[in-house]
Design an enzyme around this catalytic site. Structure first.
Site, PDB file in Angstrom:
ATOM      1  CB  THR A 129      -4.974   5.905   7.165  1.00 52.46           C
ATOM      2  OG1 THR A 129      -4.868   4.781   6.297  1.00 52.46           O
ATOM      3  CG2 THR A 129      -5.559   5.462   8.493  1.00 52.46           C
ATOM      4  N   GLY A 130      -7.325   5.752   5.074  1.00 54.50           N
ATOM      5  CA  GLY A 130      -8.623   5.230   4.684  1.00 54.50           C
ATOM      6  C   GLY A 130      -9.072   5.837   3.371  1.00 54.50           C
ATOM      7  CG  HIS A 131     -12.799   4.788   1.419  1.00 52.55           C
ATOM      8  ND1 HIS A 131     -12.783   3.718   2.258  1.00 52.55           N
ATOM      9  CD2 HIS A 131     -13.148   4.312   0.190  1.00 52.55           C
ATOM     10  CE1 HIS A 131     -13.122   2.625   1.580  1.00 52.55           C
ATOM     11  NE2 HIS A 131     -13.341   2.958   0.330  1.00 52.55           N
ATOM     12  N   GLY A 132      -9.692   8.118   0.840  1.00 54.71           N
ATOM     13  CA  GLY A 132      -9.241   9.487   0.654  1.00 54.71           C
ATOM     14  C   GLY A 132     -10.358  10.434   0.268  1.00 54.71           C
ATOM     15  CB  THR A 185      -0.493   6.259   0.270  1.00 58.02           C
ATOM     16  OG1 THR A 185      -1.333   5.121   0.116  1.00 58.02           O
ATOM     17  CG2 THR A 185      -1.052   7.390  -0.573  1.00 58.02           C
ATOM     18  NE  ARG A 188      -8.249   7.849  -5.014  1.00 57.16           N
ATOM     19  CZ  ARG A 188      -7.741   7.632  -3.811  1.00 57.16           C
ATOM     20  NH1 ARG A 188      -6.457   7.354  -3.667  1.00 57.16           N
ATOM     21  NH2 ARG A 188      -8.498   7.685  -2.747  1.00 57.16           N
ATOM     22  CG  ASP A 241      -6.521  11.019   2.237  1.00 60.41           C
ATOM     23  OD1 ASP A 241      -6.400  10.022   1.485  1.00 60.41           O
ATOM     24  OD2 ASP A 241      -6.287  10.972   3.453  1.00 60.41           O
ATOM     25  CB  THR A 297      -1.967   5.821   3.868  1.00 57.97           C
ATOM     26  OG1 THR A 297      -2.636   5.820   2.629  1.00 57.97           O
ATOM     27  CG2 THR A 297      -1.091   7.047   3.973  1.00 57.97           C
ATOM     28  CB  SER A 309      -0.906  -0.003   1.236  1.00 57.19           C
ATOM     29  OG  SER A 309      -0.129  -0.209   2.392  1.00 57.19           O
TER      30      SER A 309
HETATM   31  N1  ASP Z   1      -5.943   7.542   2.073  1.00 58.35           N
HETATM   32  C1  ASP Z   1      -5.342   6.806   0.990  1.00 58.35           C
HETATM   33  C2  ASP Z   1      -5.958   7.186  -0.301  1.00 58.35           C
HETATM   34  O1  ASP Z   1      -7.144   7.421  -0.351  1.00 58.35           O
HETATM   35  C3  ASP Z   1      -5.480   5.362   1.146  1.00 58.35           C
HETATM   36  C4  ASP Z   1      -4.946   4.828   2.412  1.00 58.35           C
HETATM   37  O2  ASP Z   1      -5.081   5.390   3.486  1.00 58.35           O
HETATM   38  O3  ASP Z   1      -4.332   3.779   2.328  1.00 58.35           O
HETATM   39  O4  ASP Z   1      -5.258   7.177  -1.291  1.00 58.35           O
END
Ligand code: ASP
Length: 329
Positions: free
Chosen positions: A241-244, A208, A218, A221, A190, A88
């Site tokens: 972290t998570g869904h950007g 990330t 794409r 965040d 991330t 990741s």
């Molecule tokens: N936040 C990151 C993104 O949306 C993904 C992640 O946290 O792994 O690209």
């Protein structure tokens, strides 16, 4: 790992030797109760997910030798960028739909200086490119081919980042030809890192390869100052972290720091930012977001939408993983 104990640590002798009295007092900060592991001695480094344990150790090698938080966070996340086992971040990251590994990263110091790269291909250490942008250009962010050109002009080399394992997973994904991320299984790990050095200065970094099998081009965040990372040297620092997309819609890390400015503890500030997502973002329960924050005294906290987000802490006494609190079970 379940509930976490509160702890109050005092700095070890080696660290105290280099500290002034106010710093020693800072190092004994105790503030609030009501959250998991929320007080620490300084220096202190926190980072997201399990890979944060090794990254924190690399950062600690800097902090424990009286280094700066800025050097620590760069050194720390470089460890993760160079690890081919992680899928990741950096080398070995899962590619986008077109089979390209594209990287997002940023870095920020306690003065508010910051640098960022996004949609960058073929460079092993995007965080170091971000730092160079911060220190040697009048800009904050470079993207794609322009970011790569800048990196190559400054001595970075092209590295093949797609490993055999990640290529195979991409080929399997293409065969199934579906795009249905599953909470906490999808690739959203991330590395976001925030540190407080013995001078009391904060810094943060985030890097990330983004969400696996994303559309080509794409950007999430993580490289967006205020979304994936924010540092205010007088207040605190936060990473996401998570869904950007959900973090970007609410400018999450900036919001966490602003919540701390208004008096919230780091834990509460993260919880309030998660609640903002639940109020403002449609279908928030289908995704995961976690915030991790610390203030200038070494108080810290983390909060996520769903259970399952954890972070690593490294200070004088420990390097361990802590489960965050969450909005949904
Ligand atoms: N936040 C990151 C993104 O949306 C993904 C992640 O946290 O792994 O690209």
């Amino acid at each position: 790992m379940g509930n976490r104990r509160k702890f109050i640590r005092t700095a070890g002798l080696a660290t105290l030797g280099a500290m002034s009295l106010p710093q020693m007092l800072k190092g004994r900060a105790k503030q609030y109760s009501g959250g998991p592991g929320n007080e620490s001695s300084i220096p202190l480094v926190l980072s997201t997910w399990q890979h944060g344990l090794a990254a924190n150790q690399a950062a600690w090698n800097v902090l424990s030798r009286h280094g700066s938080a800025l050097d620590a966070v760069e050194n720390g996340v470089m460890q993760t960028e160079a690890d081919p086992g992680g899928q990741s971040v950096g080398l070995g990251g899962l590619p986008d739909r077109d089979g390209k590994v594209t990287l997002d990263a940023c870095i920020m110091d306690h003065f508010g200086n910051c640098g960022s790269v996004c949609f960058l291909e073929g460079i092993l250490h995007p965080v170091s490119v971000a730092r160079l942008i911060m220190e040697q250009t009048p800009h904050v962010m470079l993207a794609g081919a322009g970011a790569q050109k800048f990196a190559l002009e400054n001595g970075f080399k092209i590295t093949e980042l797609l490993t055999g394992k990640s290529r195979k997973e991409w080929e399997n994904w293409k065969r199934k030809s579906m795009y249905q991320p599953v909470i906490n299984i999808e690739n959203h790990d991330t590395i976001g890192m925030i540190a407080l050095d013995e001078q009391g200065n904060l810094a943060g970094a985030c890097t990330t390869s983004g969400i696996a099998f994303k559309m080509h081009g794409r950007v999430g965040d993580s490289p967006i100052i205020g979304a994936g990372l924010y540092v205010d040297g007088e207040i605190g620092a936060a990473v996401a972290t998570g869904h950007g997309e959900m973090v970007m819609k609410t400018l999450g890390s900036f919001l966490v720091v602003e919540n701390m400015r208004r008096g919230s503890s780091p834990l509460k500030a993260c919880e309030e930012a998660v609640k903002r997502i639940t109020e403002k973002v449609k279908d928030y329960e289908k995704g995961q977001v976690g915030f991790l924050a610390m203030d200038t005294k070494g108080n810290y906290g983390a909060y996520s939408i769903h259970k399952g987000f954890n972070f690593a802490i490294r200070n004088q006494e420990e390097n361990e993983l802590i489960d965050s609190e969450s909005y949904l079970p």
